[in-house]
Write an enzyme that holds these catalytic residues in place. Sequence first.
Site, PDB file in Angstrom:
ATOM      1  N   HIS A   1      36.835  65.653 -20.093  1.00 31.14           N
ATOM      2  CA  HIS A   1      38.326  65.910 -20.413  1.00 31.14           C
ATOM      3  C   HIS A   1      38.787  67.291 -19.797  1.00 31.14           C
ATOM      4  O   HIS A   1      40.004  67.436 -19.494  1.00 31.14           O
ATOM      5  CB  HIS A   1      38.622  65.890 -21.789  1.00 31.14           C
TER       6      HIS A   1
ATOM      7  N   HIS B   1      39.933  80.380 -27.453  1.00 30.48           N
ATOM      8  CA  HIS B   1      39.335  79.354 -28.443  1.00 30.48           C
ATOM      9  C   HIS B   1      37.853  79.233 -28.377  1.00 30.48           C
ATOM     10  O   HIS B   1      37.230  79.732 -27.548  1.00 30.48           O
ATOM     11  CB  HIS B   1      40.009  78.005 -27.915  1.00 30.48           C
TER      12      HIS B   1
END
Length: 313
Positions: free
Chosen positions: A115, A179
């Site tokens: 992804h 993140h």
Amino acid sequence: MTITVKCLSHTPLRGLNDPGEEVVREVDAVLAQARAEVEAFDPELIVIFAPDHYNGLFYDLMPPFVIATAAESVADYKTLPGPLSVDRDTALSMARFILDSDVDIALSHRLQVDHGCTQTLEELTGSLTRYPVVPIIINSVAPPFAPYRRIRKLGEAVGRFLATLNKRVLVLGTGGLSHEPPVPLLAGAPDEIANFLIAGRNPTPEARAARQARTIAAGKVYGTPDSPLTPLNPDWDLTFIETLTSGRLADVDGFSVEEISKAAGRSTHEIRTWVAAFAALSAAAGPYTARTDYYRPISEWIAGYGVVSAQPA
């Protein structure tokens, strides 16, 4: 040659965890605008700098950079399956040019991409095959990492190669910003996890589903006291974006891997893809103008979520 750049955060949790209607509406709108701009530009070639998340590359052979002459999606997190329309001849020529520029890069004739590469292609083109593409994977999650000055040199070599082409080229950087999803580390890992990190290709559907379920669950508590993971850092994100948009690319040479991991999370190193994209633009076309299209910290998606565009001045 005509060149334009778009850098986007990716998040596999988009559509899986709900950050609220307002956030979804905002992100949908900014991505629709970005896709419209890509369609208007109508690229003849897309160069995408992307990370991998232990889906195509593992510690049995972990290159800092790899360029693909053929690539296929592993279709994780509901992304599209199938091959990318890789421009094999251009990828080979680019690989030779990069090596001749004293930048070491690995070559794959059968790369699996996840992804980190495919989500942005889908969002900006609606497909994995609409435009010819050259994927370049930059190791961003598997320590030890190449220093940031090497990322800039890679991007510059790619940009000098693109300047030799008589094509409209879209350069994409996909990843980051701050993140820290639950990606394991090899150091100190139990045998089962270590074996996966070393040679975990082609997992069973059940193993992939379990892995994805852990990430979804982590997103539901991310940024709360129940999460042990480093929270998002909007101040760090916006400072980094300003460094790129203001043209201060040489500043990244002093970036510390350890300091970034501590301040913004271990997976923040996906910003390497943004550094490479901007360095390619600078080397191909000289001074540039850039704008921040969107930024918002979205804990439910484990993403400091940003979209930035740039083109020659």
